[in-house]
Design an enzyme around this catalytic site. Structure first.
Site, short mmCIF file in Angstrom:
data_model
loop_
_atom_site.label_atom_id
_atom_site.label_comp_id
_atom_site.label_asym_id
_atom_site.label_seq_id
_atom_site.Cartn_x
_atom_site.Cartn_y
_atom_site.Cartn_z
N LYS A 101 -46.50 39.10 15.92
CA LYS A 101 -45.67 39.63 14.84
C LYS A 101 -44.32 40.03 15.41
CE LYS A 101 -44.84 43.51 11.82
NZ LYS A 101 -45.23 44.88 11.43
N GLY A 162 -43.48 52.97 6.54
CA GLY A 162 -44.00 54.34 6.55
C GLY A 162 -43.62 55.18 5.36
N ALA A 188 -45.12 46.60 5.10
CA ALA A 188 -44.41 47.89 5.02
C ALA A 188 -44.23 48.37 3.59
CB ALA A 188 -43.04 47.82 5.71
N GLY A 189 -44.48 49.65 3.40
CA GLY A 189 -44.20 50.31 2.14
C GLY A 189 -45.38 50.61 1.26
N ASN A 210 -50.36 49.95 7.98
CA ASN A 210 -50.85 50.85 9.00
C ASN A 210 -50.82 52.29 8.51
OD1 ASN A 210 -51.82 51.69 11.55
ND2 ASN A 210 -49.74 52.15 12.22
N THR A 211 -49.62 52.82 8.25
CA THR A 211 -49.48 54.23 7.89
C THR A 211 -50.24 54.59 6.62
OG1 THR A 211 -47.27 54.17 8.86
CG2 THR A 211 -47.81 56.08 7.54
#
Length: 260
Positions: A101, A162, A188-189, A210-211
């Site tokens: 990635k 995040g 993301a997001g 992830n987050t």
């Protein structure tokens, strides 16, 4: 899931890709990954021990490479040179691993991608034999350029890394998806399971997060919710939603043959 995600010629049953950072320890990481059903896990080479430090616990012990497909990433890189160097190190540490990635960030406050450096790094990595999944903005022109460079998957943000703000620009995502000949994954997001479902309903091939999981009050339970959200969204996309009709009421039950 009856249909599979295909990336760089390999098939995967799960369309949810999960990061391995921000958990309290590797045991929680493993529990969340198991609950998510993910087969591909991302690893920040600059932040996670996968053999660089022999005297410290290694992620490889908790997520064996024979059980999961590792996706080394360039989190924390702000130039093309740093990103290329980091992924070449990852290839050495993971015995010639080619699926990676790529992310090249533009500034440390928003973590918004530097698309100029991203394209430069992608050209070098593709030429060097890597299978590049690339994090980028939701600009349809840039996404197409990255595909043309040879990236095996394009991963536009839904909102800032995040942030948990969800899908802020579904229209751009749809343009990217409609014009792509490689898998498009939201990266993301995403903040919760409904965000994941919406992204999949738009036609995304998958989601990387992830987050949203690691930052939840109960990461393992959230991982399970995200798995269900991705699966529900994918099934809804394949089913094809009903058309939206403004001021056109339609009874749910038949009106013919009613008993007077």
């Amino acid at each position: 899931m009856t249909d599979e995600l295909v990336i760089a010629g390999k098939s995967y049953g799960s369309r949810l890709l999960v990061g391995t950072g921000k958990y309290k320890d590797f045991k929680e990481t493993r529990a969340a990954i198991d609950a998510s059903g993910a087969e591909i896990v991302t690893v920040a080479i600059r932040r996670t021990n996968i053999g660089q430090h022999a005297d410290e616990p290694s992620l490889l012990e908790f997520l064996p490479p024979e059980e999961f497909t590792y996706l080394p990433n360039t989190a924390g890189c702000y130039t093309a040179d740093d990103a290329v160097r980091t992924l070449r190190l990852a290839r050495e540490l993971l015995d010639g691993h080619q699926l990676v990635k790529l992310e090249v960030l533009g500034d440390p406050n928003t973590l918004y991608p530097n698309v100029v450096e991203t394209i430069a790094a992608a050209k070098t990595l593709v030429k060097d034999g890597f299978d590049v999944m690339v994090y980028t903005s939701d600009d349809p022109i840039i996404a197409k350029q990255l595909e043309d460079v040879g990236c095996c998957a394009v991963m536009p943000l839904a909102s800032l890394i995040g942030s948990g703000m969800g899908i802020l620009n579904p229209w751009n995502l749809q343009i990217i998806i409609e014009n792509a000949n490689v898998p498009v994954l939201v990266d993301a997001g995403v903040g919760t399971a409904s965000d994941a479902a919406i992204a999949m309903e738009l036609g995304c091939a998958g989601i990387l997060m992830n987050t949203a999981i690691a930052g939840a009050q109960d990461p393992v339970l959230m991982a399970s919710a995200m798995k269900k959200g991705v699966e529900a969204g994918r099934e809804a996309f394949l089913a094809g939603r009903m058309a939206k009709k403004l001021y056109s009421a339609s009874p749910s039950s038949p009106t013919s043959g009613m008993i007077d």
